[in-house]
Motif scaffolding. Structure first.
Motif, PDB file in Angstrom:
ATOM      1  N   LEU A   1       0.811  -1.202   0.000  1.00 50.25           N
ATOM      2  CA  LEU A   1       0.000   0.000   0.000  1.00 50.25           C
ATOM      3  C   LEU A   1       0.853   1.264   0.000  1.00 50.25           C
ATOM      4  O   LEU A   1       0.498   2.252  -0.601  1.00 50.25           O
ATOM      5  CB  LEU A   1      -0.920   0.006   1.218  1.00 50.25           C
ATOM      6  N   LEU A   2       1.983   1.227   0.679  1.00 49.77           N
ATOM      7  CA  LEU A   2       2.833   2.403   0.738  1.00 49.77           C
ATOM      8  C   LEU A   2       3.554   2.664  -0.572  1.00 49.77           C
ATOM      9  O   LEU A   2       3.985   3.783  -0.826  1.00 49.77           O
ATOM     10  CB  LEU A   2       3.856   2.265   1.868  1.00 49.77           C
ATOM     11  N   LEU A   3       3.694   1.646  -1.407  1.00 45.81           N
ATOM     12  CA  LEU A   3       4.391   1.844  -2.674  1.00 45.81           C
ATOM     13  C   LEU A   3       3.753   2.950  -3.502  1.00 45.81           C
ATOM     14  O   LEU A   3       4.435   3.819  -4.017  1.00 45.81           O
ATOM     15  CB  LEU A   3       4.433   0.554  -3.481  1.00 45.81           C
ATOM     16  N   ASP A   4       2.449   2.924  -3.632  1.00 43.80           N
ATOM     17  CA  ASP A   4       1.783   3.937  -4.443  1.00 43.80           C
ATOM     18  C   ASP A   4       1.837   5.313  -3.784  1.00 43.80           C
ATOM     19  O   ASP A   4       1.799   6.324  -4.461  1.00 43.80           O
ATOM     20  CB  ASP A   4       0.333   3.541  -4.725  1.00 43.80           C
ATOM     21  N   TYR A   5       1.939   5.367  -2.465  1.00 43.41           N
ATOM     22  CA  TYR A   5       2.019   6.649  -1.770  1.00 43.41           C
ATOM     23  C   TYR A   5       3.377   7.309  -1.963  1.00 43.41           C
ATOM     24  O   TYR A   5       3.465   8.508  -2.179  1.00 43.41           O
ATOM     25  CB  TYR A   5       1.736   6.449  -0.281  1.00 43.41           C
ATOM     26  N   TYR A   6       4.449   6.531  -1.875  1.00 40.65           N
ATOM     27  CA  TYR A   6       5.793   7.093  -1.937  1.00 40.65           C
ATOM     28  C   TYR A   6       6.390   7.149  -3.343  1.00 40.65           C
ATOM     29  O   TYR A   6       7.440   7.724  -3.532  1.00 40.65           O
ATOM     30  CB  TYR A   6       6.740   6.324  -1.017  1.00 40.65           C
ATOM     31  N   ILE A   7       5.742   6.565  -4.281  1.00 44.14           N
ATOM     32  CA  ILE A   7       6.260   6.639  -5.642  1.00 44.14           C
ATOM     33  C   ILE A   7       5.531   7.769  -6.349  1.00 44.14           C
ATOM     34  O   ILE A   7       4.562   7.582  -7.080  1.00 44.14           O
ATOM     35  CB  ILE A   7       6.112   5.293  -6.375  1.00 44.14           C
ATOM     36  N   ASP A   8       6.028   8.977  -6.072  1.00 43.64           N
ATOM     37  CA  ASP A   8       5.513  10.182  -6.699  1.00 43.64           C
ATOM     38  C   ASP A   8       6.661  11.162  -6.888  1.00 43.64           C
ATOM     39  O   ASP A   8       7.810  10.848  -6.561  1.00 43.64           O
ATOM     40  CB  ASP A   8       4.368  10.786  -5.887  1.00 43.64           C
ATOM     41  N   ASP A   9       6.367  12.304  -7.433  1.00 44.68           N
ATOM     42  CA  ASP A   9       7.415  13.279  -7.738  1.00 44.68           C
ATOM     43  C   ASP A   9       8.229  13.679  -6.513  1.00 44.68           C
ATOM     44  O   ASP A   9       9.421  13.937  -6.610  1.00 44.68           O
ATOM     45  CB  ASP A   9       6.819  14.530  -8.374  1.00 44.68           C
ATOM     46  N   GLU A  10       7.591  13.721  -5.361  1.00 47.96           N
ATOM     47  CA  GLU A  10       8.275  14.158  -4.144  1.00 47.96           C
ATOM     48  C   GLU A  10       9.297  13.140  -3.643  1.00 47.96           C
ATOM     49  O   GLU A  10      10.365  13.507  -3.170  1.00 47.96           O
ATOM     50  CB  GLU A  10       7.251  14.441  -3.046  1.00 47.96           C
ATOM     51  N   TYR A  11       8.994  11.858  -3.748  1.00 50.17           N
ATOM     52  CA  TYR A  11       9.814  10.827  -3.125  1.00 50.17           C
ATOM     53  C   TYR A  11      10.603   9.938  -4.080  1.00 50.17           C
ATOM     54  O   TYR A  11      11.445   9.167  -3.635  1.00 50.17           O
ATOM     55  CB  TYR A  11       8.948   9.912  -2.255  1.00 50.17           C
ATOM     56  N   ILE A  12      10.346  10.000  -5.369  1.00 47.22           N
ATOM     57  CA  ILE A  12      10.922   9.007  -6.283  1.00 47.22           C
ATOM     58  C   ILE A  12      12.448   8.949  -6.234  1.00 47.22           C
ATOM     59  O   ILE A  12      13.026   7.865  -6.208  1.00 47.22           O
ATOM     60  CB  ILE A  12      10.423   9.207  -7.747  1.00 47.22           C
ATOM     61  N   ASP A  13      13.110  10.087  -6.183  1.00 50.68           N
ATOM     62  CA  ASP A  13      14.574  10.076  -6.159  1.00 50.68           C
ATOM     63  C   ASP A  13      15.104   9.408  -4.894  1.00 50.68           C
ATOM     64  O   ASP A  13      16.058   8.631  -4.948  1.00 50.68           O
ATOM     65  CB  ASP A  13      15.136  11.498  -6.286  1.00 50.68           C
ATOM     66  N   GLU A  14      14.461   9.681  -3.771  1.00 48.43           N
ATOM     67  CA  GLU A  14      14.883   9.075  -2.511  1.00 48.43           C
ATOM     68  C   GLU A  14      14.617   7.567  -2.504  1.00 48.43           C
ATOM     69  O   GLU A  14      15.454   6.785  -2.055  1.00 48.43           O
ATOM     70  CB  GLU A  14      14.147   9.736  -1.350  1.00 48.43           C
ATOM     71  N   VAL A  15      13.484   7.154  -3.025  1.00 41.16           N
ATOM     72  CA  VAL A  15      13.151   5.729  -3.098  1.00 41.16           C
ATOM     73  C   VAL A  15      14.172   4.989  -3.956  1.00 41.16           C
ATOM     74  O   VAL A  15      14.679   3.930  -3.567  1.00 41.16           O
ATOM     75  CB  VAL A  15      11.715   5.523  -3.647  1.00 41.16           C
ATOM     76  N   LEU A  16      14.507   5.549  -5.099  1.00 44.18           N
ATOM     77  CA  LEU A  16      15.470   4.894  -5.988  1.00 44.18           C
ATOM     78  C   LEU A  16      16.864   4.863  -5.376  1.00 44.18           C
ATOM     79  O   LEU A  16      17.577   3.864  -5.497  1.00 44.18           O
ATOM     80  CB  LEU A  16      15.496   5.592  -7.352  1.00 44.18           C
ATOM     81  N   THR A  17      17.250   5.921  -4.688  1.00 44.43           N
ATOM     82  CA  THR A  17      18.556   5.946  -4.020  1.00 44.43           C
ATOM     83  C   THR A  17      18.631   4.889  -2.930  1.00 44.43           C
ATOM     84  O   THR A  17      19.621   4.148  -2.836  1.00 44.43           O
ATOM     85  CB  THR A  17      18.829   7.346  -3.418  1.00 44.43           C
ATOM     86  N   ILE A  18      17.601   4.792  -2.130  1.00 45.95           N
ATOM     87  CA  ILE A  18      17.580   3.786  -1.061  1.00 45.95           C
ATOM     88  C   ILE A  18      17.626   2.387  -1.647  1.00 45.95           C
ATOM     89  O   ILE A  18      18.332   1.507  -1.144  1.00 45.95           O
ATOM     90  CB  ILE A  18      16.344   3.974  -0.166  1.00 45.95           C
ATOM     91  N   SER A  19      16.898   2.157  -2.732  1.00 48.67           N
ATOM     92  CA  SER A  19      16.871   0.810  -3.323  1.00 48.67           C
ATOM     93  C   SER A  19      18.245   0.385  -3.832  1.00 48.67           C
ATOM     94  O   SER A  19      18.554  -0.806  -3.862  1.00 48.67           O
ATOM     95  CB  SER A  19      15.831   0.721  -4.426  1.00 48.67           C
TER      96      SER A  19
END
Length: 83
Positions: A1-19
């Motif tokens: 459920l959180l995937l769709d919340y955090y995969i947006d313009d605000e968080y995408i760079d941080e999500v990809l960096t963490i991954s």
């Protein structure tokens, strides 16, 4: 459920960096990371393509397989073009 919340313009760079910083060798951790990458690819294909080469080989293969298997992705990618 959180995937769709955090995969947006605000968080995408941080999500990809963490991954890209995940270095655990357990299969299910790699698979979860690959699943995350495939979900990111649906919304941000170009940004996600750029980080694939920073993943370990096994996670990269899993992510590409999940992307290619997805029915939500119109354009498939080839593994040999990434590395």
């Amino acid at each position: 459920l959180l995937l769709d919340y955090y995969i947006d313009d605000e968080y995408i760079d941080e999500v990809l960096t963490i991954s890209t910083t995940i270095t655990r060798d357990e299969y299910y951790i790699k698979m979860a990371n690959a699943w995350l990458i495939s979900i990111c690819y649906i919304k941000y294909a170009e940004k996600t393509k750029k980080i694939l080469s920073r993943l370990d080989m096994e996670t990269c293969r899993m992510a590409i397989q999940k992307i290619n298997d997805s029915k939500r992705v119109a354009k498939k990618i080839k593994f040999k073009n990434i590395r």
